[in-house]
Design a protein around this motif. Structure first.
Motif, PDB file in Angstrom:
ATOM      1  N   SER B 352     -19.839 -36.330   4.991  1.00  0.00           N
ATOM      2  CA  SER B 352     -19.947 -37.612   4.415  1.00  0.00           C
ATOM      3  C   SER B 352     -18.897 -38.718   4.905  1.00  0.00           C
ATOM      4  O   SER B 352     -18.283 -39.871   5.530  1.00  0.00           O
ATOM      5  N   ARG B 353     -18.150 -38.100   4.939  1.00  0.00           N
ATOM      6  CA  ARG B 353     -15.980 -38.941   4.600  1.00  0.00           C
ATOM      7  C   ARG B 353     -16.057 -39.332   5.806  1.00  0.00           C
ATOM      8  O   ARG B 353     -15.541 -39.499   6.612  1.00  0.00           O
ATOM      9  N   GLY B 356     -17.743 -41.109   8.085  1.00  0.00           N
ATOM     10  CA  GLY B 356     -17.580 -42.309   7.423  1.00  0.00           C
ATOM     11  C   GLY B 356     -16.395 -42.393   8.141  1.00  0.00           C
ATOM     12  O   GLY B 356     -16.398 -44.125   8.975  1.00  0.00           O
ATOM     13  N   ARG B 357     -15.581 -41.797   8.478  1.00  0.00           N
ATOM     14  CA  ARG B 357     -14.341 -42.223   9.265  1.00  0.00           C
ATOM     15  C   ARG B 357     -14.475 -42.303  11.106  1.00  0.00           C
ATOM     16  O   ARG B 357     -13.896 -43.276  11.547  1.00  0.00           O
ATOM     17  N   PHE B 359     -17.776 -43.508  11.802  1.00  0.00           N
ATOM     18  CA  PHE B 359     -18.322 -45.254  12.202  1.00  0.00           C
ATOM     19  C   PHE B 359     -16.955 -45.386  11.721  1.00  0.00           C
ATOM     20  O   PHE B 359     -17.006 -46.632  12.639  1.00  0.00           O
ATOM     21  N   ALA B 360     -16.171 -45.768  11.341  1.00  0.00           N
ATOM     22  CA  ALA B 360     -15.312 -46.949  10.734  1.00  0.00           C
ATOM     23  C   ALA B 360     -14.465 -46.864  12.071  1.00  0.00           C
ATOM     24  O   ALA B 360     -14.359 -48.648  12.406  1.00  0.00           O
TER      25      ALA B 360
END
Lengths: 251, 365, 288
Positions: B352-353, B356-357, B359-360
């Motif tokens: 998930s990290r 997340g990165r 998508f960011a």
């Protein structure tokens, strides 16, 4: 066909996120020359060889920038076996023979890219250069002496008649007499086959006897370039690198 | 081995500044943990009934089993993720605990606390024996020795079961903690919750201790551990003993909770579940073990919940969710483990990290 | 009874040897201890069921299709799962093969249903009787085919150019790359061979019993077989397979049918403790 067989331009290489192992290295090798690459342990010699042969990635490294052209063709994107196919062979550091296979089988692996009709001819030429390999052709390679394994690694690389042969740390762990004998033989082979050679050596005194020109790697950059005679006469070169080479050679 | 240098309890330098809000969060968390079993048994909030779907199709039984499996996941992650000893036979120590329960509880009629202490002792002993090959063999050979140990333990259980009981297996009856009978799921819940918290707390303290640090060092580099003055061989056996003791206690509880156990309950696929849990949660991470066990035990219920609501969905969905639900769950978990191993060795939190990165970055461009 | 048990031990052991050989080829080439080898045998059996019963292909064509499908499966596994994990920890690699076997089992049960299927082939059935010894023709065919396959692959590795390059790759990855061998291609080929051998084994196991995902457990006997024989030794895999077949049949007949697992794994444990490099492996190269 140009006179340059290998052309390295501003090559920078790193491992993981650590700093650069090679920092903007440039030099070229003229056809039919015997070129020495010197430098202390950790200077980046092995990294440079891996970049040229394509074994960088499996050892965890990556090219940051720069180019390597072999015989006019950029090779950095090619896998290792394609580079060998172009005529860029190597005798790897630590000899790395196939220790559970016979001497002849080892050589046949090197000959595998030749058409079948030329394999026997290749084999007999290697046996001519290194008669000792012929005597032991049915022995298991892992049981050979260090010198014989070195001959086998060279034979395996030479059997496909490469345009450029990279010889990595030939003298490592071998008796000086043997080192001289093998270098002498390599010189004869280079002349008779017209093979260009890049010889990587930690032991500068040995290398200077057999090569035409040298490049010295120092902490990832080329620190000195010149002919062997110039280098042998150069005070700066002696102070900076040969002293160290001597120590390493004696150790 | 180069993976998973993950710390057990990440310390945040920001922690102090957030003390007040953290305290509120902790209080809310504790309140939720206390309220959860009542919510799941009454299936209503302040008298307002909730549908199955709103409760995510969860029941208290799944939660209790999850707590029991958390013990196994914690102990295996301690052994494999922290001490670096790979065991594919960890489930067999559940069988050791269940067998101890059968002798001490069912046959001798001694109370549950005695059973649990006995299970811990026998489990530790069995762990030391199963760990003995680690003195002689390494790596893959050791992994195989744990597989052999698994088969031997299961065989002993099987022989024992057929000598004193029958095909139906061993019955486990009347668990009680002194005067309090463990006769309702809610009582079980609080007992198991306290146990999981205690084991978690104990293991994280051990990992912070001198020996714990030596164990982690042993995982990364044997010489480093030796340099810390630790006898690596003894350390390995200790890690094995502790981990197996916890698993054996969990095994006894598992048998008592289900009121029955057979040698077939503890086959190789039972053991593999625990490896899957720690990979999902993250190797070497104690909170990850809890998380992995939760996913493993609760996701199938969620999928069953979905299945109840598919109605006249497309045929393929019906085939997967209704007709072959068990297989679908297996395939899902297997694929999840594969995806995590390839893309996120640190488990789901790692994935998930990373996502997340990703998508960011997408948004940034 | 002794001769009868010896015969079935030999026949089953030959099949295990075949599956174990496939396992050893993969292990030697890519250092992957493949817990999915049993699942690959199951796939082979189901490929045969699909080709024969569902597609209705003539037997020789069906066998060819099954071999091709098995080889392709091996290649796909190597490309998608094994290559991305190169250089990663042993647990990751072991676990990916275990997870793969779980997925394979689940997918097969979803497609074909959990109940077993009968594999009907034109292979000879019936029994040869010599004195007291009953030798089912199917067992004889299975054993004979296994030995032909093992001999064929032995010759392939020994005498062909590709076989030579595969041995070189297995011997020393980096040296093979340096010598111009397309190492990735060789590894892919090793997975194809490993999967095909498992598939043939699965075909016979399914024929002797019934085709179901339960065959996986039998296929997984290749694991103790290779370790008993010697992980780095190709003949060791075959000998190990035979031994496992013998141990299984003898313990089942002379002790009890329930005792086969403990006999096999107990023997494995003894080997691990006292001769971890296996019966035919040599001590130097046997370290993992």
């Amino acid at each position: 066909m140009s006179d340059t067989i290998l052309d390295i331009r501003e090559l920078s290489v790193g491992y993981g996120r650590k700093g650069l192992a090679l920092d903007s290295v440039s030099f070229s090798i003229p056809r039919h020359a015997i070129v020495g690459l010197l430098g202390a342990n950790g200077a980046g010699k092995t990294t440079l060889i891996r970049s040229i042969t394509g074994l960088l990635k499996i050892n965890g490294g990556h090219v940051v920038s720069g180019s390597v052209a072999f015989d006019g063709q950029p090779v950095l994107g090619l896998p290792a076996h394609k580079r060998v196919g172009l005529g860029l062979a190597q005798s790897p550091e630590g000899r790395m023979v196939f220790s559970r296979m016979t001497v002849e089988e080892n050589l046949m692996v090197g000959a595998a890219m030749l058409p079948r009709s030329r394999q026997d001819e290749g084999l007999s030429s290697i046996y001519r250069f290194f008669p000792r390999l012929k005597e032991r052709h049915r022995q298991i390679a892992g049981l050979l002496s260090g010198g014989e394994q070195q001959m086998l690694a060279l034979g395996r690389a030479l059997i496909s008649r490469p345009k450029l042969l990279l010889v990595d740390e030939l003298s490592l762990g071998l008796a000086p007499i043997l080192v001289n004998e093998i270098y002498g033989e390599l010189g004869r082979i280079a002349r008779s086959l017209g093979t260009t050679m890049l010889v990587v050596e930690q032991n500068a005194h040995v290398a200077l006897k057999y090569v035409d020109t040298i490049h010295v790697l120092d902490r990832g950059s080329i620190g000195y370039s010149g002919t062997a005679e110039e280098a042998a006469g150069s005070e700066a070169m002696k102070r900076a690198y040969l002293g160290e080479g001597q120590k390493e050679g004696a150790a | 081995m180069t993976e998973a240098p993950i710390t057990a309890v990440p310390r945040r330098p920001m922690a102090k500044a957030w003390t007040a809000s953290r305290a509120i969060l902790a209080a809310l968390g504790i309140a939720a943990l206390i309220y959860l079993p009542f919510l799941l048994t009454e299936r209503a909030v302040f008298g307002v009934p909730l549908s199955n779907g709103m409760l995510l199709n969860l029941g208290i039984t799944q939660i209790n089993l999850m707590l029991i499996f958390m013990l196994g996941a914690l102990s295996l992650n301690f052994l494999t993720g922290c001490a670096g000893l790979i065991s594919i036979g960890h489930g067999a120590f559940y069988a050791v605990g269940a067998m101890t329960g059968a002798v001490v509880g069912t046959q001798w009629g001694l109370p549950l606390p005695v059973v649990l202490v006995a299970a811990a002792l026998v489990g530790a002993l069995a762990g030391v024996i199963a760990g003995l090959p680690s003195l002689r063999v390494r790596g893959l050979y050791f992994v195989l020795s744990t597989l052999a140990a698994h088969h031997i333990i299961i065989f002993i259980f099987q022989e024992y079961q057929f000598e004193f009981f029958d095909v139906a297996g061993v019955p486990y009856t009347n668990p009680a903690l002194g005067p309090m009978a463990l006769d309702t799921p809610i009582r079980w819940y609080f007992f198991l919750l306290v146990l999981v918290i205690a084991v978690y707390w104990g293991l994280s303290n051990i990992l912070k201790s001198r020996e714990g640090r030596a164990m982690r060092a042993m995982h990364d580099h044997e010489l480093a551990a030796t340099a810390m003055g630790a006898d690596v061989r003894i350390l390995r056996l200790k890690a094995f003993a502790l981990s197996s003791a916890i698993a054996a206690v969990a095994g006894a509880l598992y048998a008592y909770y289900l009121t029955n156990a057979t040698s077939e309950s503890f086959g190789i696929s039972f053991a593999i579940q625990f490896i899957a849990m720690i990979i999902i949660g993250g190797l070497g991470s104690l909170p990850g073990s809890l998380f992995g066990a939760a996913i493993w035990l609760l996701l199938p219920s969620l999928i069953s919940g979905l299945a109840a609501n598919v109605g006249d969905a497309p045929a393929l969905v019906r085939v997967l969710l209704v007709d072959n639900r068990a297989q679908f769950v297996q395939a899902l978990f297997g694929s999840l483990v594969i995806v995590l191993l390839i893309f996120a060795p640190g488990g789901l939190p790692d994935l998930s990290r990373k996502l997340g990165r990703l998508f960011a970055r997408e948004r940034g461009q | 009874m002794f001769a009868q048990v010896l015969f079935s031990g030999f026949a089953l052991g030959s099949i295990y040897g075949l599956v174990a050989l496939g396992f050893a080829v993969v292990f030697k080439a890519t250092q992957v201890f493949n817990f999915a080898q049993g699942a690959l045998a199951v796939c082979g059996a189901y490929f045969a069921v699909t080709a024969i019963s569902i597609l209705g292909l003539p037997f020789p064509l069906a066998i060819l299709a099954m071999l091709a499908a098995s080889a392709l499966l091996g290649v796909i596994i190597h490309m998608t799962l094994i290559q991305p994990l190169s250089g990663r920890s042993m647990l990751a690699i072991i676990m990916v093969t275990i997870a793969l076997s779980i997925v394979i089992r689940a997918v097969i049960e979803i497609i074909y249903g959990p109940q077993g299927r009968v594999l009907s082939t034109p292979l000879p059935t019936g029994v040869f009787i010599v004195g007291d010894l009953r030798m089912p023709k199917l067992h004889l065919t299975a054993a004979a085919t296994s030995w032909v396959c093992m001999a064929a692959f032995g010759a392939f590795f020994r005498f062909t150019r590709v076989g030579l390059l595969m041995r070189a790759t297995a011997d020393r990855h980096e040296a093979a790359m340096a010598a111009g061998v397309n190492v990735n291609l060789m590894n892919r080929l090793a997975w194809a061979i490993g999967s095909v051998l498992a598939g043939i084994g699965g075909l016979f196991l399914g024929q002797l019993q019934i085709v179901s995902t339960e065959l996986e457990t039998i296929g997984l006997l290749a694991l103790p077989a290779v370790v008993i024989g010697g992980l780095q030794s190709i003949p060791g895999a075959i000998v190990g397979g035979l031994l496992v077949g013998m141990i299984e049949q003898f313990s089942s007949s002379y002790i009890s049918p329930k005792s086969t697992d403990i006999a096999i794994y107990g023997f494995l444990l003894l080997i691990l403790l006292f001769r971890p490099w296996g019966l035919l492996g040599d001590q130097e190269t046997g370290r993992v």
